[in-house]
Design a protein around this motif. Structure first.
Motif, PDB file in Angstrom:
ATOM      1  N   VAL A 145      60.966  49.453  53.384  1.00 55.10           N
ATOM      2  CA  VAL A 145      59.808  49.050  53.767  1.00 55.10           C
ATOM      3  C   VAL A 145      58.855  48.697  52.278  1.00 55.10           C
ATOM      4  N   GLU A 146      59.311  49.499  51.460  1.00 54.35           N
ATOM      5  CA  GLU A 146      58.535  49.234  50.002  1.00 54.35           C
ATOM      6  C   GLU A 146      58.594  47.764  49.347  1.00 54.35           C
ATOM      7  N   LYS A 147      59.731  47.341  50.003  1.00 46.27           N
ATOM      8  CA  LYS A 147      59.751  45.918  49.376  1.00 46.27           C
ATOM      9  C   LYS A 147      59.049  44.898  50.092  1.00 46.27           C
ATOM     10  N   PHE A 148      58.357  45.441  51.382  1.00 43.57           N
ATOM     11  CA  PHE A 148      57.407  44.449  52.007  1.00 43.57           C
ATOM     12  C   PHE A 148      56.358  44.138  50.844  1.00 43.57           C
ATOM     13  N   VAL A 149      55.841  45.175  50.238  1.00 51.10           N
ATOM     14  CA  VAL A 149      54.705  45.103  49.236  1.00 51.10           C
ATOM     15  C   VAL A 149      55.155  43.808  48.164  1.00 51.10           C
ATOM     16  N   ASP A 150      56.380  43.953  47.918  1.00 49.20           N
ATOM     17  CA  ASP A 150      56.777  42.982  46.818  1.00 49.20           C
ATOM     18  C   ASP A 150      56.921  41.438  47.393  1.00 49.20           C
ATOM     19  N   ALA A 151      57.360  41.296  48.751  1.00 49.95           N
ATOM     20  CA  ALA A 151      57.376  40.202  49.292  1.00 49.95           C
ATOM     21  C   ALA A 151      55.895  39.601  49.441  1.00 49.95           C
ATOM     22  N   LEU A 152      54.753  40.572  49.734  1.00 51.85           N
ATOM     23  CA  LEU A 152      53.441  40.075  49.825  1.00 51.85           C
ATOM     24  C   LEU A 152      52.945  39.915  48.473  1.00 51.85           C
ATOM     25  N   VAL A 153      53.268  40.529  47.265  1.00 51.55           N
ATOM     26  CA  VAL A 153      52.708  40.262  45.874  1.00 51.55           C
ATOM     27  C   VAL A 153      53.334  38.973  45.412  1.00 51.55           C
ATOM     28  N   TRP A 154      54.407  38.653  45.703  1.00 48.23           N
ATOM     29  CA  TRP A 154      55.071  37.444  45.103  1.00 48.23           C
ATOM     30  C   TRP A 154      54.762  36.177  45.981  1.00 48.23           C
ATOM     31  N   ALA A 155      54.511  36.378  47.114  1.00 44.83           N
ATOM     32  CA  ALA A 155      54.294  35.198  48.148  1.00 44.83           C
ATOM     33  C   ALA A 155      52.844  34.985  48.649  1.00 44.83           C
ATOM     34  N   PHE A 156      52.433  36.014  49.100  1.00 41.94           N
ATOM     35  CA  PHE A 156      51.007  35.954  49.737  1.00 41.94           C
ATOM     36  C   PHE A 156      49.876  36.117  48.680  1.00 41.94           C
ATOM     37  N   TRP A 157      50.059  37.271  47.676  1.00 38.74           N
ATOM     38  CA  TRP A 157      49.164  37.285  46.837  1.00 38.74           C
ATOM     39  C   TRP A 157      48.499  36.157  46.196  1.00 38.74           C
ATOM     40  N   PRO A 158      49.573  35.217  45.497  1.00 38.61           N
ATOM     41  CA  PRO A 158      49.135  33.904  44.783  1.00 38.61           C
ATOM     42  C   PRO A 158      48.387  33.123  45.752  1.00 38.61           C
ATOM     43  N   LEU A 159      49.090  33.050  46.998  1.00 41.06           N
ATOM     44  CA  LEU A 159      48.361  32.160  47.997  1.00 41.06           C
ATOM     45  C   LEU A 159      46.820  32.690  48.303  1.00 41.06           C
ATOM     46  N   TYR A 160      46.612  33.789  48.539  1.00 42.99           N
ATOM     47  CA  TYR A 160      45.533  34.372  48.952  1.00 42.99           C
ATOM     48  C   TYR A 160      44.480  34.107  47.615  1.00 42.99           C
ATOM     49  N   LEU A 161      44.776  34.446  46.545  1.00 41.24           N
ATOM     50  CA  LEU A 161      44.024  34.499  45.286  1.00 41.24           C
ATOM     51  C   LEU A 161      43.578  32.888  44.959  1.00 41.24           C
ATOM     52  N   HIS A 162      44.651  32.025  45.366  1.00 40.70           N
ATOM     53  CA  HIS A 162      44.312  30.589  45.225  1.00 40.70           C
ATOM     54  C   HIS A 162      43.198  30.184  46.149  1.00 40.70           C
ATOM     55  N   GLN A 163      43.338  30.496  47.213  1.00 40.92           N
ATOM     56  CA  GLN A 163      42.264  30.338  48.390  1.00 40.92           C
ATOM     57  C   GLN A 163      40.661  30.936  48.072  1.00 40.92           C
ATOM     58  N   GLN A 164      40.986  31.970  47.145  1.00 38.97           N
ATOM     59  CA  GLN A 164      39.652  32.405  46.504  1.00 38.97           C
ATOM     60  C   GLN A 164      39.134  31.701  45.501  1.00 38.97           C
ATOM     61  N   GLY A 165      39.924  30.619  44.911  1.00 41.89           N
ATOM     62  CA  GLY A 165      39.397  29.793  43.906  1.00 41.89           C
ATOM     63  C   GLY A 165      39.861  30.510  42.455  1.00 41.89           C
ATOM     64  N   VAL A 166      40.985  31.307  42.361  1.00 40.46           N
ATOM     65  CA  VAL A 166      41.279  31.916  41.064  1.00 40.46           C
ATOM     66  C   VAL A 166      42.214  30.787  40.421  1.00 40.46           C
ATOM     67  N   SER A 167      42.263  30.451  39.283  1.00 47.19           N
ATOM     68  CA  SER A 167      42.933  29.761  38.248  1.00 47.19           C
ATOM     69  C   SER A 167      44.431  30.027  38.495  1.00 47.19           C
TER      70      SER A 167
END
Length: 321
Positions: A145-167
């Motif tokens: 289950v803790e690897k769910f966090v890594d999947a989120l960090v490497w795949a969805f964090w960049p996408l979410y932050l990009h949607q928020q306008g982060v370079s």
């Protein structure tokens, strides 16, 4: 797909073996420290890579930047492994002999699972790790289950932050905060588990990491996102080396490498299961934030299972040992 398969083989032949080799030459009361050092080196490297590849992608383009970075890292790692790696199996054999020669004198003799043969098969260890021994099962499910966090960090964090306008470099730094905190704090949390035990660090690490995940989409701005990433990284540092140390505490030296391998099988399977869960949560919820809630709730529940099913495994700190 072929590249992904090769990366998986690389994990099995390199990172798993670095952990196993270090455990072969480590005292029982230093396992947290040694695995913490191992994971510190690995995940500080991941954090540095996150920052460097962000700049490389900006300067050279995503394709060429990642290519040349990968070539340089693989070449250097291969050279260092060829020149510096030594066989550690004789140390594990010596540990078995010392236990057999003077079992009553072993101050750090763990309570091994009952009914396991001296040279168990892979199937026997798989059954033991996956459901027969409740302690091992608790550790394996938490690792997954803790690897769910890594999947989120490497795949969805960049996408979410990009949607928020982060370079791109900004995304690299925020994700890097998670990696730097996770990697650096393991120098402390691994050693801490050798003093105060693994069990509570593991359970509270699951909960703290899940809290960091939940906090990230609740605010706005680089300071908030970086702080949330640091909280998640600190929780991961509390649990990551100490789940492996707990497995090593329980496993007999004759089959410790196999136990670590099966634990890592379940743990790294969490990447795939987590990715499917993230996609399903985002699709059903209609927004990317739903994936964050999915991971946060999974970490909360998994930590509760670990707390209930698990126990303190450090031989010196558990009166049953």
């Amino acid at each position: 797909m072929l590249a992904t398969i090769l990366l998986g083989i690389n994990q099995g032949l390199t990172w798993s073996m670095t952990q196993t080799a270090k455990l072969d030459i480590t005292r029982a009361d230093q396992r947290g420290l040694v695995i913490g050092l191992n994971e510190f080196a690995g995940y500080v490297g991941v954090a540095i890579a996150g920052v460097v590849t962000g700049y490389a992608a900006s300067l050279l383009g995503p394709r060429e930047g990642l290519l040349w970075f990968g070539v340089a890292v693989i070449g250097l790692a291969t050279l260092l492994a060829w020149l510096g790696v030594k066989e550690t199996l004789p140390w594990a054999h010596a540990e078995v002999k010392s236990h057999a020669a003077a079992p009553s004198a072993q101050a750090f003799q763990p309570r091994y699972p009952m009914g396991v043969s001296a040279r168990p098969s892979t199937r026997e260890i798989f059954v033991l790790m996956s459901w027969r021994d409740r302690r091992m099962a608790a550790l394996c499910q938490a690792g997954m289950v803790e690897k769910f966090v890594d999947a989120l960090v490497w795949a969805f964090w960049p996408l979410y932050l990009h949607q928020q306008g982060v370079s791109l470099p900004g995304i690299g730094w925020i994700v890097g905060v998670y990696g730097f905190t996770w990697g650096g704090a393991q120098l402390v949390t691994g050693r801490l588990s050798d003093r105060v035990g693994r069990h509570h660090l593991n359970a509270w690490g699951m909960w703290l990491c899940g809290a960091g995940v939940a906090l990230l989409p609740l605010g706005h701005g680089s300071a908030w996102w970086s702080a949330s990433a640091a909280i998640a990284g600190l929780g991961m540092a509390m649990l990551y080396p100490n789940l492996s140390a707990a497995v090593a505490d329980i496993a007999h030296p004759n089959w410790r490498a196999s136990a670590i391998g099966i634990y890592r099988f379940w743990r790294d399977l969490g990447y795939g299961i987590g990715a499917l869960g993230l996609g399903a949560a985002a699709a059903l919820g209609g927004r990317i934030e739903s994936a964050f809630w999915f991971v946060a709730v999974a970490m909360l529940l998994s930590g509760a299972v670990l707390y209930h099913w698990g126990e303190e495994t450090h031989p010196r700190l558990n009166p049953a040992h």
